[in-house]
Design a protein around this motif. Structure first.
Motif, mmCIF file in Angstrom:
data_model
loop_
_atom_site.group_PDB
_atom_site.id
_atom_site.type_symbol
_atom_site.label_atom_id
_atom_site.label_comp_id
_atom_site.label_asym_id
_atom_site.label_seq_id
_atom_site.Cartn_x
_atom_site.Cartn_y
_atom_site.Cartn_z
ATOM 1 N N SER A 97 55.416 47.346 42.103
ATOM 2 C CA SER A 97 54.397 47.541 43.149
ATOM 3 C C SER A 97 53.580 46.291 43.438
ATOM 4 O O SER A 97 53.053 46.113 44.527
ATOM 5 C CB SER A 97 53.434 48.655 42.719
ATOM 6 O OG SER A 97 52.618 48.199 41.650
ATOM 7 N N GLY A 98 53.442 45.415 42.448
ATOM 8 C CA GLY A 98 52.592 44.243 42.609
ATOM 9 C C GLY A 98 51.117 44.537 42.388
ATOM 10 O O GLY A 98 50.278 43.643 42.445
ATOM 11 N N GLU A 99 50.783 45.815 42.113
ATOM 12 C CA GLU A 99 49.386 46.201 41.884
ATOM 13 C C GLU A 99 49.024 46.065 40.413
ATOM 14 O O GLU A 99 49.655 46.695 39.558
ATOM 15 C CB GLU A 99 49.169 47.668 42.300
ATOM 16 C CG GLU A 99 49.318 47.921 43.798
ATOM 17 C CD GLU A 99 48.266 47.176 44.619
ATOM 18 O OE1 GLU A 99 47.108 47.118 44.178
ATOM 19 O OE2 GLU A 99 48.641 46.647 45.687
ATOM 20 N N PRO A 100 47.997 45.265 40.107
ATOM 21 C CA PRO A 100 47.606 45.142 38.700
ATOM 22 C C PRO A 100 47.018 46.443 38.161
ATOM 23 O O PRO A 100 46.509 47.259 38.937
ATOM 24 C CB PRO A 100 46.552 44.032 38.714
ATOM 25 C CG PRO A 100 46.088 43.925 40.114
ATOM 26 C CD PRO A 100 47.193 44.412 40.992
ATOM 27 N N ARG A 101 47.082 46.631 36.848
ATOM 28 C CA ARG A 101 46.558 47.846 36.224
ATOM 29 C C ARG A 101 45.760 47.516 34.974
ATOM 30 O O ARG A 101 46.089 46.573 34.269
ATOM 31 C CB ARG A 101 47.711 48.754 35.765
ATOM 32 C CG ARG A 101 48.334 49.518 36.878
ATOM 33 C CD ARG A 101 49.384 50.452 36.359
ATOM 34 N NE ARG A 101 50.179 50.897 37.490
ATOM 35 C CZ ARG A 101 51.159 51.783 37.414
ATOM 36 N NH1 ARG A 101 51.470 52.311 36.244
ATOM 37 N NH2 ARG A 101 51.826 52.134 38.492
ATOM 38 N N MET A 102 44.751 48.335 34.741
ATOM 39 C CA MET A 102 43.991 48.227 33.498
ATOM 40 C C MET A 102 44.346 49.435 32.633
ATOM 41 O O MET A 102 44.200 50.574 33.062
ATOM 42 C CB MET A 102 42.495 48.203 33.799
ATOM 43 C CG MET A 102 41.625 47.910 32.602
ATOM 44 S SD MET A 102 41.823 46.235 31.973
ATOM 45 C CE MET A 102 40.675 45.343 33.031
ATOM 46 N N LEU A 103 44.819 49.178 31.411
ATOM 47 C CA LEU A 103 45.220 50.259 30.506
ATOM 48 C C LEU A 103 44.272 50.314 29.320
ATOM 49 O O LEU A 103 43.736 49.291 28.898
ATOM 50 C CB LEU A 103 46.649 50.022 29.993
ATOM 51 C CG LEU A 103 47.711 49.656 31.031
ATOM 52 C CD1 LEU A 103 49.016 49.280 30.325
ATOM 53 C CD2 LEU A 103 47.938 50.800 32.005
ATOM 54 N N GLU A 104 44.085 51.510 28.803
ATOM 55 C CA GLU A 104 43.244 51.667 27.614
ATOM 56 C C GLU A 104 43.993 52.442 26.551
ATOM 57 O O GLU A 104 44.636 53.444 26.839
ATOM 58 C CB GLU A 104 41.954 52.416 27.983
ATOM 59 C CG GLU A 104 40.728 51.554 27.788
ATOM 60 C CD GLU A 104 39.453 52.264 28.176
ATOM 61 O OE1 GLU A 104 39.134 53.265 27.527
ATOM 62 O OE2 GLU A 104 38.795 51.791 29.128
ATOM 63 N N GLY B 206 41.785 43.293 39.017
ATOM 64 C CA GLY B 206 42.140 44.226 40.087
ATOM 65 C C GLY B 206 42.481 43.578 41.413
ATOM 66 O O GLY B 206 43.010 44.216 42.311
ATOM 67 N N LYS B 207 42.187 42.260 41.527
ATOM 68 C CA LYS B 207 42.412 41.579 42.798
ATOM 69 C C LYS B 207 43.683 40.720 42.786
ATOM 70 O O LYS B 207 44.170 40.325 43.825
ATOM 71 C CB LYS B 207 41.222 40.661 43.133
ATOM 72 C CG LYS B 207 39.880 41.372 43.241
ATOM 73 C CD LYS B 207 39.735 42.067 44.582
ATOM 74 C CE LYS B 207 38.509 42.969 44.633
ATOM 75 N NZ LYS B 207 37.248 42.247 44.470
ATOM 76 N N GLY B 208 44.149 40.407 41.554
ATOM 77 C CA GLY B 208 45.320 39.542 41.453
ATOM 78 C C GLY B 208 45.013 38.089 41.808
ATOM 79 O O GLY B 208 45.919 37.303 42.022
ATOM 80 N N ARG B 209 43.706 37.772 41.896
ATOM 81 C CA ARG B 209 43.327 36.379 42.206
ATOM 82 C C ARG B 209 42.876 35.684 40.930
ATOM 83 O O ARG B 209 42.208 36.291 40.091
ATOM 84 C CB ARG B 209 42.162 36.357 43.200
ATOM 85 C CG ARG B 209 42.569 36.521 44.641
ATOM 86 C CD ARG B 209 41.480 35.998 45.570
ATOM 87 N NE ARG B 209 40.232 36.715 45.427
ATOM 88 C CZ ARG B 209 39.865 37.725 46.219
ATOM 89 N NH1 ARG B 209 40.652 38.129 47.191
ATOM 90 N NH2 ARG B 209 38.706 38.336 46.044
ATOM 91 N N ASP B 210 43.227 34.408 40.790
ATOM 92 C CA ASP B 210 42.780 33.662 39.620
ATOM 93 C C ASP B 210 42.778 32.172 39.907
ATOM 94 O O ASP B 210 43.345 31.718 40.894
ATOM 95 C CB ASP B 210 43.670 33.965 38.405
ATOM 96 C CG ASP B 210 45.142 33.929 38.739
ATOM 97 O OD1 ASP B 210 45.624 32.902 39.256
ATOM 98 O OD2 ASP B 210 45.824 34.953 38.501
#
Lengths: 237, 118
Positions: free
Chosen positions: B84-91, A26-30
């Protein structure tokens, strides 16, 4: 994912070095952690565990989820000697998920007919094994009984940080071998790494049973190996 | 994914692909892309944790997170993640009819993390 992390991770994979991409969900950091790098705290324990198991997975710490993407090279067994034991060891190693290759300069032994579908080299180990041939994910098994063939790869293995070194031979044979290795300038501490007599002590009698003992010995060495920075440094020194 | 590709994939003898190297190559070409990763599985999921699907802004993809049944959904989510550049978690559950027909195991569930590269 950081582009730099991707490049670093791929670099480690090319070099047959174990590495973990640690992502903060969720942070995009790694960041990329190589085997032997020090990571403090509970995350460090999760990292060490992941290196040992070779399995990727999630880890939660203080409400933050992390994903540990584990990239480890396939463990492989390098066998010196295309003998009976090797004929039994090759299919069993494959079943257990280990790559295997067999080296023996004696062309009468190293025939494709005796080792169907197995990576086989009918060369002297001096020719077949270059510098850095044995890495931390390699096991060396010397089973020819012949010092002219076995000694060079044993010395190479003891100088490397491979995870297992085993040599076939009675206690008497091994005592003579130890003398030769000492003369070659190998320290007692290193020589003590050799599993001899080879294999777990299960009373193995036939070549096939010895192969089982050797494979079990290798699996034990691989799954229980120490991964701390200190051990790594000792192995690579 | 074509039926033949999927069959090869399930048999485990498909052409060896290296999604992480593909991602790096695409990045070098200046393409915008997202990397989807299976981060958790429950039951008999078709692809193990750590499997990747790499998707570029035009919907080209490499790799697999489920052996075919949820790739379409992941690819369209990936387009939005790239935007968007926003990561997502999918199920996803993978017990749908398509999965059954091509012989995938039913009743599994997977979590897929999608993030933009860069």
């Amino acid at each position: 994912m950081e582009p730099n992390s991707l490049v670093k991770l791929n670099e480690a994979r090319r070099e047959r070095q174990a590495a973990i991409l640690l992502s903060e969900i969720g942070k995009g950091r790694d960041r990329v952690i190589r085997e032997g790098d020090t990571v403090a705290g509970p995350l460090g324990e999760a990292v060490a565990k992941a290196f040992r198991s070779g399995k990727s997975g999630m880890f939660e710490l203080d409400g933050q989820e992390f994903f540990l993407n584990v990239q480890v090279p396939a463990p492989r067994i390098v066998v010196i000697g295309a003998v009976h034991i090797s004929q039994a060891l090759a299919p069993m190693a494959k079943i257990a998920g280990y790559d295997i290759e067999i080296i023996d300069p004696r062309t009468a032994f190293a025939t494709p007919e005796r080792f169907e579908g197995v990576a086989l080299r009918a060369d002297w180990p001096e020719e077949a094994m270059g510098d850095g041939y044995l890495d931390a994910y390699s096991a060396l098994v010397a089973v020819t009984h012949d010092p002219k063939i076995d000694d060079y790869p044993l010395i190479q293995a003891l100088k490397s940080n491979c995870f297992y070194v085993g040599a076939l031979g009675s206690r008497k044979t091994h005592a003579k071998r130890v003398e030769r290795l000492k003369e070659a300038g190998i320290s007692d501490e290193r020589i003590a790494r050799i599993s001899a007599p080879i294999g777990l002590d299960i009373g193995a009698a036939s070549p096939q049973e010895i192969a089982v003992a050797v494979l079990a010995d290798i699996i034990q060495a691989f799954r229980k190996r120490e991964l701390s920075a200190a051990e790594q440094a000792k192995g690579a020194a | 994914m074509s039926e033949q590709k999927l069959t090869e994939h399930l048999a485990g003898n498909g052409p060896a692909k290296d999604e992480l190297q593909v991602a790096q190559d695409w990045m070098r070409e200046g393409r915008n892309l997202a990397i989807a990763t299976v981060v958790e599985t429950w039951g008999s999921a078709p692809r193990p944790v750590g499997s990747h699907l790499v998707v570029d802004e035009e919907g080209n993809f490499e790799g697999s997170v489920s052996g075919g049944c949820v790739e379409g959904a992941v690819i369209s989510e990936a387009a939005e993640v790239i935007e968007s550049g926003e990561p997502r978690m999918l199920e996803f559950g993978v017990a749908d009819e398509t999965a059954w027909r091509v012989g995938l195991s039913c009743g599994g569930k997977i979590r897929v993390y999608v993030e933009r590269l860069g």
